[in-house]
Scaffold this motif. Structure first.
Motif, PDB file in Angstrom:
ATOM      1  N   SER A 104      -0.785   3.398  -8.718  1.00 45.89           N
ATOM      2  CA  SER A 104       0.152   3.360  -9.843  1.00 45.89           C
ATOM      3  C   SER A 104      -0.310   2.426 -10.951  1.00 45.89           C
ATOM      4  CB  SER A 104       1.553   2.977  -9.356  1.00 45.89           C
ATOM      5  OG  SER A 104       1.503   1.748  -8.671  1.00 45.89           O
ATOM      6  N   ASN A 105      -1.303   1.566 -10.671  1.00 43.41           N
ATOM      7  CA  ASN A 105      -1.825   0.659 -11.696  1.00 43.41           C
ATOM      8  C   ASN A 105      -3.351   0.535 -11.548  1.00 43.41           C
ATOM      9  OD1 ASN A 105      -2.344  -1.342 -13.555  1.00 43.41           O
ATOM     10  ND2 ASN A 105      -0.522  -2.529 -13.016  1.00 43.41           N
ATOM     11  N   PRO A 106      -4.096   1.592 -11.942  1.00 44.70           N
ATOM     12  CA  PRO A 106      -5.546   1.578 -11.741  1.00 44.70           C
ATOM     13  C   PRO A 106      -6.264   0.415 -12.434  1.00 44.70           C
ATOM     14  CG  PRO A 106      -4.800   3.759 -12.414  1.00 44.70           C
ATOM     15  CD  PRO A 106      -3.636   2.833 -12.525  1.00 44.70           C
ATOM     16  N   GLU A 107      -5.820   0.056 -13.625  1.00 40.20           N
ATOM     17  CA  GLU A 107      -6.489  -1.021 -14.356  1.00 40.20           C
ATOM     18  C   GLU A 107      -6.423  -2.339 -13.598  1.00 40.20           C
ATOM     19  OE1 GLU A 107      -3.964   0.839 -15.770  1.00 40.20           O
ATOM     20  OE2 GLU A 107      -5.302   2.260 -16.787  1.00 40.20           O
ATOM     21  N   GLN A 108      -5.259  -2.662 -13.097  1.00 45.68           N
ATOM     22  CA  GLN A 108      -5.075  -3.903 -12.343  1.00 45.68           C
ATOM     23  C   GLN A 108      -5.843  -3.853 -11.020  1.00 45.68           C
ATOM     24  OE1 GLN A 108      -1.002  -4.950 -11.631  1.00 45.68           O
ATOM     25  NE2 GLN A 108      -1.506  -6.665 -10.307  1.00 45.68           N
ATOM     26  N   ASN A 109      -5.799  -2.707 -10.352  1.00 45.68           N
ATOM     27  CA  ASN A 109      -6.467  -2.588  -9.055  1.00 45.68           C
ATOM     28  C   ASN A 109      -7.981  -2.543  -9.171  1.00 45.68           C
ATOM     29  OD1 ASN A 109      -4.162  -2.716  -7.421  1.00 45.68           O
ATOM     30  ND2 ASN A 109      -3.691  -0.592  -7.885  1.00 45.68           N
ATOM     31  N   LEU A 110      -8.498  -2.112 -10.317  1.00 47.98           N
ATOM     32  CA  LEU A 110      -9.947  -2.124 -10.526  1.00 47.98           C
ATOM     33  C   LEU A 110     -10.487  -3.551 -10.463  1.00 47.98           C
ATOM     34  CD1 LEU A 110     -12.437  -0.434 -11.076  1.00 47.98           C
ATOM     35  CD2 LEU A 110     -11.971  -0.645 -13.527  1.00 47.98           C
ATOM     36  N   LYS A 111      -9.686  -4.513 -10.898  1.00 50.48           N
ATOM     37  CA  LYS A 111     -10.084  -5.925 -10.839  1.00 50.48           C
ATOM     38  C   LYS A 111     -10.195  -6.405  -9.388  1.00 50.48           C
ATOM     39  CE  LYS A 111      -7.737  -6.843 -15.199  1.00 50.48           C
ATOM     40  NZ  LYS A 111      -6.567  -7.460 -15.834  1.00 50.48           N
ATOM     41  N   ARG A 112      -9.549  -5.696  -8.475  1.00 50.12           N
ATOM     42  CA  ARG A 112      -9.553  -6.056  -7.052  1.00 50.12           C
ATOM     43  C   ARG A 112     -10.464  -5.149  -6.237  1.00 50.12           C
ATOM     44  NH1 ARG A 112      -4.495  -4.676  -5.062  1.00 50.12           N
ATOM     45  NH2 ARG A 112      -5.086  -5.716  -3.156  1.00 50.12           N
ATOM     46  N   LYS A 113     -11.372  -4.435  -6.902  1.00 49.69           N
ATOM     47  CA  LYS A 113     -12.187  -3.431  -6.219  1.00 49.69           C
ATOM     48  C   LYS A 113     -12.946  -4.009  -5.030  1.00 49.69           C
ATOM     49  CE  LYS A 113     -15.614   0.163  -6.745  1.00 49.69           C
ATOM     50  NZ  LYS A 113     -16.426   0.974  -7.631  1.00 49.69           N
ATOM     51  N   ALA A 114     -13.588  -5.144  -5.209  1.00 50.92           N
ATOM     52  CA  ALA A 114     -14.371  -5.739  -4.108  1.00 50.92           C
ATOM     53  C   ALA A 114     -13.469  -6.061  -2.912  1.00 50.92           C
ATOM     54  CB  ALA A 114     -15.099  -6.992  -4.588  1.00 50.92           C
ATOM     55  N   GLU A 115     -12.299  -6.597  -3.181  1.00 45.62           N
ATOM     56  CA  GLU A 115     -11.347  -6.928  -2.110  1.00 45.62           C
ATOM     57  C   GLU A 115     -10.870  -5.666  -1.392  1.00 45.62           C
ATOM     58  OE1 GLU A 115      -6.719  -8.450  -1.794  1.00 45.62           O
ATOM     59  OE2 GLU A 115      -7.795  -8.722  -3.681  1.00 45.62           O
ATOM     60  N   ILE A 116     -10.530  -4.634  -2.161  1.00 44.35           N
ATOM     61  CA  ILE A 116     -10.063  -3.379  -1.583  1.00 44.35           C
ATOM     62  C   ILE A 116     -11.168  -2.746  -0.744  1.00 44.35           C
ATOM     63  CG2 ILE A 116      -9.300  -1.027  -2.136  1.00 44.35           C
ATOM     64  CD1 ILE A 116      -7.938  -2.291  -4.661  1.00 44.35           C
ATOM     65  N   GLN A 117     -12.381  -2.738  -1.289  1.00 44.92           N
ATOM     66  CA  GLN A 117     -13.508  -2.146  -0.579  1.00 44.92           C
ATOM     67  C   GLN A 117     -13.795  -2.893   0.719  1.00 44.92           C
ATOM     68  OE1 GLN A 117     -16.748  -1.267  -3.151  1.00 44.92           O
ATOM     69  NE2 GLN A 117     -18.038  -0.476  -1.535  1.00 44.92           N
ATOM     70  N   CYS A 118     -13.731  -4.206   0.689  1.00 45.47           N
ATOM     71  CA  CYS A 118     -13.964  -5.018   1.888  1.00 45.47           C
ATOM     72  C   CYS A 118     -12.902  -4.722   2.946  1.00 45.47           C
ATOM     73  CB  CYS A 118     -13.963  -6.497   1.511  1.00 45.47           C
ATOM     74  SG  CYS A 118     -14.266  -7.595   2.910  1.00 45.47           S
ATOM     75  N   THR A 119     -11.652  -4.631   2.534  1.00 44.13           N
ATOM     76  CA  THR A 119     -10.563  -4.336   3.470  1.00 44.13           C
ATOM     77  C   THR A 119     -10.746  -2.956   4.088  1.00 44.13           C
ATOM     78  OG1 THR A 119      -9.052  -5.758   2.244  1.00 44.13           O
ATOM     79  CG2 THR A 119      -8.049  -4.117   3.702  1.00 44.13           C
ATOM     80  N   LEU A 120     -11.092  -1.966   3.269  1.00 48.57           N
ATOM     81  CA  LEU A 120     -11.321  -0.615   3.786  1.00 48.57           C
ATOM     82  C   LEU A 120     -12.496  -0.595   4.763  1.00 48.57           C
ATOM     83  CD1 LEU A 120     -10.769   1.526   0.585  1.00 48.57           C
ATOM     84  CD2 LEU A 120      -9.418   1.614   2.680  1.00 48.57           C
ATOM     85  N   ALA A 121     -13.568  -1.307   4.420  1.00 50.20           N
ATOM     86  CA  ALA A 121     -14.744  -1.352   5.308  1.00 50.20           C
ATOM     87  C   ALA A 121     -14.378  -1.959   6.661  1.00 50.20           C
ATOM     88  CB  ALA A 121     -15.875  -2.140   4.646  1.00 50.20           C
ATOM     89  N   LYS A 122     -13.589  -3.036   6.630  1.00 54.59           N
ATOM     90  CA  LYS A 122     -13.151  -3.664   7.886  1.00 54.59           C
ATOM     91  C   LYS A 122     -12.276  -2.712   8.696  1.00 54.59           C
ATOM     92  CE  LYS A 122     -13.225  -8.468   6.303  1.00 54.59           C
ATOM     93  NZ  LYS A 122     -12.388  -9.630   5.937  1.00 54.59           N
ATOM     94  N   THR A 123     -11.386  -2.011   8.008  1.00 51.02           N
ATOM     95  CA  THR A 123     -10.499  -1.066   8.688  1.00 51.02           C
ATOM     96  C   THR A 123     -11.299   0.057   9.331  1.00 51.02           C
ATOM     97  OG1 THR A 123      -8.704  -1.562   7.152  1.00 51.02           O
ATOM     98  CG2 THR A 123      -8.537   0.503   8.385  1.00 51.02           C
ATOM     99  N   LEU A 124     -12.238   0.623   8.586  1.00 51.22           N
ATOM    100  CA  LEU A 124     -13.051   1.716   9.128  1.00 51.22           C
ATOM    101  C   LEU A 124     -13.948   1.240  10.266  1.00 51.22           C
ATOM    102  CD1 LEU A 124     -13.992   3.681   5.894  1.00 51.22           C
ATOM    103  CD2 LEU A 124     -12.342   4.327   7.657  1.00 51.22           C
ATOM    104  N   LYS A 125     -14.397   0.004  10.184  1.00 51.29           N
ATOM    105  CA  LYS A 125     -15.257  -0.539  11.241  1.00 51.29           C
ATOM    106  C   LYS A 125     -14.489  -0.668  12.565  1.00 51.29           C
ATOM    107  CE  LYS A 125     -18.651  -4.153  12.006  1.00 51.29           C
ATOM    108  NZ  LYS A 125     -19.288  -5.346  11.470  1.00 51.29           N
ATOM    109  N   LYS A 126     -13.179  -0.918  12.491  1.00 48.24           N
ATOM    110  CA  LYS A 126     -12.358  -1.043  13.690  1.00 48.24           C
ATOM    111  C   LYS A 126     -12.152   0.295  14.381  1.00 48.24           C
ATOM    112  CE  LYS A 126      -9.526  -4.801  11.876  1.00 48.24           C
ATOM    113  NZ  LYS A 126      -8.146  -5.151  11.471  1.00 48.24           N
TER     114      LYS A 126
END
Length: 132
Positions: A104-126
């Motif tokens: 719902s807020n792509p501009e704001q979430n783009l600033k958190r891309k590294a954090e989001i990507q890291c969280t997704l990577a950890k989730t997929l690794k589990k």
């Protein structure tokens, strides 16, 4: 507050054991129909579907609650398909970009891309996924 609303597992347990399989199919069908109806007809997606926000009663009536993170899908079909492809292929980069674009807020979430990507990577690794 929905007095008769129960989580899916509690609603299934509230039904007699002999009727649980049929009841489970009924609520699964109702859930999928409703999700697809909202996606393809209303072009919106409930962005916070978890057991506390999807309730049923003993009759199989369904209640979606907490629509605070509803995503308008108009103009977001490509990111939606990218999300599905990213999830199916366990592609963290594609999944991250798609989630940001769908949000719902792509501009704001783009600033958190590294954090989001890291969280997704950890989730997929589990999860026991095979990338082949």
């Amino acid at each position: 507050y929905i007095k008769s609303g129960l989580s899916i597992s509690r609603a299934v347990k509230a039904v007699s054991p002999g009727k649980r399989v049929g009841f489970s199919r009924q609520i699964a069908s109702r859930f999928l129909y409703t999700v697809f109806l909202h996606i393809f007809v209303y072009q919106e997606f409930h962005g916070d579907l978890h057991p506390g926000n999807v309730l049923f009663n003993a009759n199989g009536d369904m209640y979606f609650v907490d629509w605070g993170n509803c995503v308008d899908l108009q103009g977001k079909w490509k990111p939606l398909w990218d999300y599905i492809a990213g999830a199916l292929m366990a592609d963290v980069e594609l999944l991250t970009t798609a989630l940001i674009n769908i949000s719902s807020n792509p501009e704001q979430n783009l600033k958190r891309k590294a954090e989001i990507q890291c969280t997704l990577a950890k989730t997929l690794k589990k999860k026991p996924l095979n990338k082949s």
